[in-house]
Design an enzyme around this catalytic site. Structure first.
Site, PDB file in Angstrom:
ATOM      1  N   HIS A 204       0.336   5.244  -0.152  1.00  0.00           N
ATOM      2  CA  HIS A 204       0.891   4.158  -0.918  1.00  0.00           C
ATOM      3  C   HIS A 204       1.500   4.467  -2.273  1.00  0.00           C
ATOM      4  O   HIS A 204       1.049   5.718  -2.663  1.00  0.00           O
ATOM      5  CB  HIS A 204      -0.147   3.109  -1.032  1.00  0.00           C
ATOM      6  CG  HIS A 204      -1.438   3.790  -2.020  1.00  0.00           C
ATOM      7  ND1 HIS A 204      -2.145   5.073  -1.346  1.00  0.00           N
ATOM      8  CD2 HIS A 204      -1.697   3.631  -3.066  1.00  0.00           C
ATOM      9  CE1 HIS A 204      -3.007   5.344  -2.434  1.00  0.00           C
ATOM     10  NE2 HIS A 204      -2.808   4.496  -3.552  1.00  0.00           N
ATOM     11  N   ASP A 206       1.110   3.320  -6.510  1.00  0.00           N
ATOM     12  CA  ASP A 206       0.280   2.460  -7.304  1.00  0.00           C
ATOM     13  C   ASP A 206       1.023   1.305  -8.220  1.00  0.00           C
ATOM     14  O   ASP A 206       2.030   1.859  -8.569  1.00  0.00           O
ATOM     15  CB  ASP A 206      -0.494   3.373  -8.198  1.00  0.00           C
ATOM     16  CG  ASP A 206      -1.588   4.177  -7.636  1.00  0.00           C
ATOM     17  OD1 ASP A 206      -1.897   3.836  -6.401  1.00  0.00           O
ATOM     18  OD2 ASP A 206      -2.042   5.031  -8.338  1.00  0.00           O
ATOM     19  N   HIS A 261       1.288   8.413  -2.573  1.00  0.00           N
ATOM     20  CA  HIS A 261       0.185   9.723  -2.148  1.00  0.00           C
ATOM     21  C   HIS A 261      -0.655   9.157  -1.234  1.00  0.00           C
ATOM     22  O   HIS A 261      -0.604   8.133  -0.918  1.00  0.00           O
ATOM     23  CB  HIS A 261      -0.463   9.973  -3.449  1.00  0.00           C
ATOM     24  CG  HIS A 261      -0.864   8.653  -4.364  1.00  0.00           C
ATOM     25  ND1 HIS A 261      -0.040   7.850  -5.017  1.00  0.00           N
ATOM     26  CD2 HIS A 261      -2.067   8.138  -4.377  1.00  0.00           C
ATOM     27  CE1 HIS A 261      -0.758   6.785  -5.477  1.00  0.00           C
ATOM     28  NE2 HIS A 261      -2.093   7.071  -5.298  1.00  0.00           N
ATOM     29  N   ARG A 271     -15.685  13.907  -0.756  1.00  0.00           N
ATOM     30  CA  ARG A 271     -14.609  13.801  -1.907  1.00  0.00           C
ATOM     31  C   ARG A 271     -15.166  12.712  -2.597  1.00  0.00           C
ATOM     32  O   ARG A 271     -15.378  11.875  -2.139  1.00  0.00           O
ATOM     33  CB  ARG A 271     -13.225  13.802  -1.234  1.00  0.00           C
ATOM     34  CG  ARG A 271     -12.144  13.698  -2.337  1.00  0.00           C
ATOM     35  CD  ARG A 271     -10.853  13.593  -1.983  1.00  0.00           C
ATOM     36  NE  ARG A 271     -10.024  13.277  -3.028  1.00  0.00           N
ATOM     37  CZ  ARG A 271      -9.357  13.812  -4.059  1.00  0.00           C
ATOM     38  NH1 ARG A 271      -9.695  15.209  -3.901  1.00  0.00           N
ATOM     39  NH2 ARG A 271      -8.556  13.270  -4.699  1.00  0.00           N
TER      40      ARG A 271
HETATM   41  C1  GA4 Z   1      -3.403   0.677  -4.682  1.00  0.00           C
HETATM   42  C2  GA4 Z   1      -3.760   1.201  -5.993  1.00  0.00           C
HETATM   43  C3  GA4 Z   1      -5.064   0.610  -6.293  1.00  0.00           C
HETATM   44  O1  GA4 Z   1      -6.196   1.355  -5.709  1.00  0.00           O
HETATM   45  C4  GA4 Z   1      -5.243  -0.945  -5.894  1.00  0.00           C
HETATM   46  C5  GA4 Z   1      -5.152  -1.108  -4.460  1.00  0.00           C
HETATM   47  C6  GA4 Z   1      -5.449  -2.676  -4.003  1.00  0.00           C
HETATM   48  C7  GA4 Z   1      -6.729  -2.801  -3.522  1.00  0.00           C
HETATM   49  O2  GA4 Z   1      -7.200  -1.645  -3.037  1.00  0.00           O
HETATM   50  O3  GA4 Z   1      -7.339  -3.869  -3.234  1.00  0.00           O
HETATM   51  C8  GA4 Z   1      -4.374  -2.641  -2.958  1.00  0.00           C
HETATM   52  C9  GA4 Z   1      -3.178  -1.509  -3.212  1.00  0.00           C
HETATM   53  C10 GA4 Z   1      -3.593  -1.003  -4.439  1.00  0.00           C
HETATM   54  C11 GA4 Z   1      -1.905  -2.112  -3.105  1.00  0.00           C
HETATM   55  C12 GA4 Z   1      -1.576  -3.148  -2.194  1.00  0.00           C
HETATM   56  C13 GA4 Z   1      -2.757  -3.973  -1.684  1.00  0.00           C
HETATM   57  C14 GA4 Z   1      -3.462  -4.248  -2.960  1.00  0.00           C
HETATM   58  C15 GA4 Z   1      -4.364  -2.653  -1.365  1.00  0.00           C
HETATM   59  C16 GA4 Z   1      -3.710  -3.254  -0.707  1.00  0.00           C
HETATM   60  C17 GA4 Z   1      -3.473  -3.362   0.654  1.00  0.00           C
HETATM   61  C18 GA4 Z   1      -6.630  -1.547  -6.612  1.00  0.00           C
HETATM   62  C19 GA4 Z   1      -4.029  -1.744  -6.376  1.00  0.00           C
HETATM   63  O4  GA4 Z   1      -3.908  -2.094  -7.510  1.00  0.00           O
HETATM   64  O5  GA4 Z   1      -2.975  -1.598  -5.424  1.00  0.00           O
END
Ligand code: GA4
Length: 329
Positions: A204, A206, A261, A271
């Protein structure tokens, strides 16, 4: 996280992927005390969207104190941890990531940390736990946010824009930041399946401006290079790793790379990572910065608010290309 081996492979099909035995040695290292850091940061963001920071000024004691508290939490009985869940999105989560069906070999705590303090909902999550945990989180976030702002200020100088143009977004009292504590338990069953890996956290990017990651000395983090190849990042528990997020990619009109990443599980070693996600205020308009655009340069993205983007991001799967709907054709 209680799991029986059968359950592991019913829910998580191990993926066959080429095994990178050699850790990647090309990650840019930025010494924050170096007067030339600004130039190196810009190059690292262009080439990788990812770099390591040393001489960061965050004390080992703060990091150690939080790690100890978090591990204490993850070692609680499952029923105790679940009192802080489910993650919606904030709270304790196990194996499920986000609301759209993504899973991973992970358990985590996701906290909302607006204006340095953890939010009411997140405070509630920690209420069951000793006050010392909450203090460790708040002190850590304060220090990491300060460092993140220094990095953004150096970055702005390197880009030739006003020093505070980026850091103001995190310094704003309405900045929308979150904090994630991830625990990836070892998966001994993997040893019998040579050449196969188990996803800890799927690939994914961020969504925010920048993310600041610190992990223990266990490998697992992989980044995707500009040429599309994946490389494993050598862990370094005394340094921080910075990711460019989607919002910064947009603000730099694609000059900086929001790095893809993922984390793969390890057969023998747990981890543990903690990540601060620096996001702007919800009503902040995100668009290519006029001060960065070269004469005649086409804008690659439409303007949107962070709220719009977050809303759309939370409807997507982890691996989705979340910026696509905001691209200008
Ligand atoms: C990816 C980056 C961060 O960990 C996060 C994630 C969020 C979550 O875990 O709730 C998301 C992911 C992240 C992006 C797409 C959506 C939302 C899980 C998911 C499938 C906290 C964020 O801000 O976006």
């Amino acid at each position: 996280m209680v799991v029986q081996s059968q359950l592991v492979f019913d829910h998580f099909a191990p993926i066959k992927s080429c095994k990178h035995t050699a850790l990647f040695t090309g990650i840019p290292v930025i010494d924050l005390s170096d007067p030339e850091a600004k130039t190196h940061i810009v190059k690292a963001c262009e080439d990788f969207g990812f770099f390591k920071v040393v001489n960061h000024g965050v004390s080992d004691d703060l990091i150690g104190a939080l790690e100890a508290q978090a591990l204490k939490f993850f070692h609680l009985p499952q029923s105790e941890k679940e009192k802080a869940g489910p993650a919606d999105p904030f709270g304790y989560g196990s194996k499920r990531i986000g609301p759209n069906g993504d899973v991973g070999w992970i358990e985590y705590l996701l906290l909302n940390t607006n204006h340095e303090l953890i939010s009411e909902k997140s405070l509630f999550i920690l209420r069951e736990n000793p006050e010392i945990f909450r203090c460790a989180v708040e002190e850590y976030i304060l220090a990491v946010k300060k460092m993140a702002c220094e990095v953004l200020e150096a970055m702005a100088e390197g880009l030739g824009i006003e020093k505070h143009d980026l850091s103001r977004l995190l310094k704003d009292e309405r900045s929308d930041c979150c904090f994630r504590l991830n625990h990836y338990p070892p998966c001994p069953e993997l040893e019998a399946l040579s050449g196969r890996n188990l996803i800890g956290f799927g690939e994914h990017t961020d969504p925010q401006i920048i993310s600041v990651l610190r992990s223990n000395n266990t490998t697992g983090l992989h980044i995707c290079l500009r040429d599309g190849s994946w490389v494993p990042v050598p862990p370094d528990q005394r340094s921080f790793f910075i990711n460019v997020g989607d919002s910064l990619q947009v603000m730099t009109n694609g000059r900086f790379n929001s790095v893809k990443h993922k984390v793969l599980a390890d057969p023998t070693k747990p981890r543990f990572s903690m990540i601060y996600f620096g996001g702007p205020p919800l009503n902040e308009k995100i668009a290519p910065l006029a001060s960065i655009l070269e004469e005649g340069e086409q804008r690659l993205y439409k303007e949107f608010t962070w709220w719009d983007y977050k809303n759309s991001a939370y409807k997507s799967r982890l691996a989705a290309c979340r910026l696509r709907p905001f691209e200008l054709k």
